[in-house]
Design a protein around this motif. Structure first.
Motif, PDB file in Angstrom:
ATOM      1  N   THR A 147     -26.784 -50.414  14.404  1.00 15.36           N
ATOM      2  CA  THR A 147     -27.276 -50.192  15.764  1.00 15.36           C
ATOM      3  C   THR A 147     -27.245 -51.482  16.573  1.00 15.36           C
ATOM      4  O   THR A 147     -27.336 -52.578  16.018  1.00 15.36           O
ATOM      5  CB  THR A 147     -28.718 -49.651  15.746  1.00 15.36           C
ATOM      6  OG1 THR A 147     -29.557 -50.571  15.036  1.00 15.36           O
ATOM      7  CG2 THR A 147     -28.779 -48.294  15.068  1.00 15.36           C
ATOM      8  N   ASP A 148     -27.097 -51.300  17.879  1.00 10.89           N
ATOM      9  CA  ASP A 148     -27.055 -52.433  18.802  1.00 10.89           C
ATOM     10  C   ASP A 148     -28.157 -52.237  19.848  1.00 10.89           C
ATOM     11  O   ASP A 148     -28.125 -51.251  20.590  1.00 10.89           O
ATOM     12  CB  ASP A 148     -25.685 -52.495  19.481  1.00 10.89           C
ATOM     13  CG  ASP A 148     -25.610 -53.587  20.532  1.00 10.89           C
ATOM     14  OD1 ASP A 148     -26.328 -54.597  20.396  1.00 10.89           O
ATOM     15  OD2 ASP A 148     -24.833 -53.415  21.505  1.00 10.89           O
ATOM     16  N   PRO A 149     -29.158 -53.128  19.895  1.00  7.78           N
ATOM     17  CA  PRO A 149     -30.230 -52.966  20.891  1.00  7.78           C
ATOM     18  C   PRO A 149     -29.671 -52.993  22.312  1.00  7.78           C
ATOM     19  O   PRO A 149     -28.872 -53.858  22.660  1.00  7.78           O
ATOM     20  CB  PRO A 149     -31.138 -54.170  20.625  1.00  7.78           C
ATOM     21  CG  PRO A 149     -30.818 -54.600  19.243  1.00  7.78           C
ATOM     22  CD  PRO A 149     -29.362 -54.312  19.044  1.00  7.78           C
ATOM     23  N   ARG A 150     -30.083 -52.041  23.101  1.00 12.48           N
ATOM     24  CA  ARG A 150     -29.649 -51.958  24.494  1.00 12.48           C
ATOM     25  C   ARG A 150     -30.864 -51.925  25.416  1.00 12.48           C
ATOM     26  O   ARG A 150     -31.911 -51.396  25.059  1.00 12.48           O
ATOM     27  CB  ARG A 150     -28.817 -50.692  24.732  1.00 12.48           C
ATOM     28  CG  ARG A 150     -27.483 -50.674  23.998  1.00 12.48           C
ATOM     29  CD  ARG A 150     -26.431 -51.472  24.735  1.00 12.48           C
ATOM     30  NE  ARG A 150     -25.190 -51.479  23.983  1.00 12.48           N
ATOM     31  CZ  ARG A 150     -24.266 -50.524  24.065  1.00 12.48           C
ATOM     32  NH1 ARG A 150     -24.469 -49.481  24.852  1.00 12.48           N
ATOM     33  NH2 ARG A 150     -23.163 -50.609  23.370  1.00 12.48           N
ATOM     34  N   SER A 151     -30.693 -52.450  26.589  1.00 17.21           N
ATOM     35  CA  SER A 151     -31.739 -52.396  27.601  1.00 17.21           C
ATOM     36  C   SER A 151     -31.101 -52.040  28.936  1.00 17.21           C
ATOM     37  O   SER A 151     -30.181 -52.724  29.390  1.00 17.21           O
ATOM     38  CB  SER A 151     -32.464 -53.742  27.710  1.00 17.21           C
ATOM     39  OG  SER A 151     -33.446 -53.697  28.714  1.00 17.21           O
ATOM     40  N   ILE A 152     -31.552 -50.949  29.530  1.00 20.23           N
ATOM     41  CA  ILE A 152     -31.014 -50.510  30.811  1.00 20.23           C
ATOM     42  C   ILE A 152     -32.115 -50.577  31.867  1.00 20.23           C
ATOM     43  O   ILE A 152     -33.046 -49.764  31.858  1.00 20.23           O
ATOM     44  CB  ILE A 152     -30.462 -49.078  30.734  1.00 20.23           C
ATOM     45  CG1 ILE A 152     -29.410 -48.961  29.633  1.00 20.23           C
ATOM     46  CG2 ILE A 152     -29.865 -48.670  32.084  1.00 20.23           C
ATOM     47  CD1 ILE A 152     -28.835 -47.574  29.484  1.00 20.23           C
TER      48      ILE A 152
END
Length: 424
Positions: free
Chosen positions: A199-204
């Motif tokens: 998994t790759d942490p994402r922030s939108i």
């Protein structure tokens, strides 16, 4: 709140409920439980039914508008003649409300409806105050305009949220790749080889989009023009900016568009290809690079000035573009079996972005579930006899992929978003 607005709020609540189920499973790094799956399936069914009812009411409302005569109203009267004073505070329209606020500020008169509204709607009536809260019905009108003109919102993976920033975990692995969850054959008695979720942490973040509009005294006195120019035009402007950001947003203070993202696949022009042309080879090579989100309906997005090129494009002596033949979902006809959508968001012929092939669910969009916020003040430009109106709307988004993925066989990468390089 009218029925259409109630249905749109219901739709937003349903999507928010479905999102909570998914987020709970993602947080625990697991699949949906049987109970969660049943709830999610029920939400999906309710969403489909609600969307159908919204479409029916919007079509009916459009028919009504075409039959209604445009009338000019007399001088605004200080009377309560609205069918739902609870949401309009008794004002006929936005112009009448704005005029009442102006008159109260300059001291010429005080409209009792400004103080008869529910608790909390009055915010500082003195000359240094903030003005008066806009009645809910007039705030909701612009949301209806934005929704009606939303070109990409219904197509992409758009979700409502009450947060200003949404954090998630992205998984860009493929079933055929060397990383992520793997399935393996096993001989009897041999140990299983474990695999691990990657998994790759994402922030939108949800960025603020606004329309700040000034209205003169003359316009305030003309109620029909006031309604058309304020609510409709502001809604059109917000809808355009929102939709234009999905393909072209820079990602800095605004959403990241697929045309500016690392996920974009750009197909080179043919050797010796003339400027401002499209060829069958261009189209075929673009099609070969498309990665489709399961269950999605990919489409071609193009500028209408490409029609002369599309209409003469052939493979051998067979045309590859099918003009519209009553295809309601494909006003631009079909190209290699996929619908063509003409859009002002596509670039002009010959520029990068004049022809795009997209699987729209590959774009993750987030919008504030409360819709646009609306405020009004006459203090800022008091000495100019001008009223100021402001709408704010929060929206964020970016492609699910950070980069094109490698196929199971072959070397040409694929993506949910494919564009043809500039032919200048």
């Amino acid at each position: 709140m009218n029925k259409l607005a109630e249905l749109k709020k219901k739709l937003a609540d349903l999507k928010a409920g479905g999102l909570k189920i998914i987020e709970a499973a993602e947080a625990d790094d697991r699949d949906l439980t049987a109970e969660e799956q049943d709830r999610y399936d029920g939400i999906e069914a309710d969403i489909e039914a609600t969307q159908g009812e919204i479409a029916r009411l919007e079509a009916l409302a459009n028919r009504r508008r075409t039959m209604e005569a445009v009338t000019t109203s007399p001088a605004l009267a200080n009377t309560v003649d609205d069918p739902n004073p609870a949401t309009t505070h008794g004002f006929k329209n936005l112009a009448e409300f704005a005029t009442a606020v102006r008159d109260a500020k300059i001291g010429s008169s005080t409209d009792s409806r400004l103080f008869a509204a529910p608790t909390g709607t009055h915010q500082g009536g003195a000359a240094s105050g903030e003005g008066h809260m806009v009645p809910p019905a007039f705030s909701e009108e612009i949301f209806e305009v934005v929704t009606a003109l939303d070109e990409f919102g219904p197509l992409v993976d758009e979700e409502p949220t009450s947060k200003r920033e949404v954090k998630s975990l992205a998984d860009e692995t493929t079933p055929w790749g060397a990383s992520g969850i793997q399935a393996n054959w096993r001989s009897e008695g041999n140990q299983m080889t474990p695999s691990k979720l990657v998994t790759d942490p994402r922030s939108i973040p949800l960025h603020e989009l606004y329309a700040f509009v000034l209205a003169t005294e003359e316009l305030l006195e003309d109620a029909p023009r006031m309604e058309a120019r304020m609510t409709r035009k502001a809604g059109e402007a917000i809808a355009w900016k929102k939709n234009n950001a999905m393909p072209y947003g820079s990602g800095v203070g605004q959403p990241l568009g697929w045309m500016n993202s690392g996920a974009l696949v750009t197909v080179a022009k043919e050797s010796g290809q003339a400027a401002d042309t499209l060829t069958a080879a261009n189209v075929l090579k673009m099609y070969s690079r498309l990665l489709v989100i399961p269950g999605d309906r990919p489409l071609w997005l193009t500028n209408q000035d490409t029609v002369p090129q599309l209409a003469t494009m052939t493979i051998g002596d067979k045309p590859i573009w099918m003009p519209p033949n009553g295809l309601m979902d494909a006003p631009g006809g079909m190209l290699l079996g996929l619908p063509v959508r003409f859009s002002e968001h596509a670039k002009t012929l010959g520029d990068l972005g004049d022809l795009q092939l997209i699987s729209p669910k590959g774009y993750h969009a987030l919008r504030r579930d409360a819709g646009p916020k609306f405020a009004q003040s006459m203090h800022l430009y008091f000495d100019y006899a001008i009223e100021a109106f402001r709408w704010t709307f929060r929206f964020g988004g970016q492609p699910h992929l950070s980069a094109p993925v490698s196929p199971a066989n072959g070397a040409a990468t694929k993506s949910h978003f494919v564009a043809l390089a500039e032919r200048g």
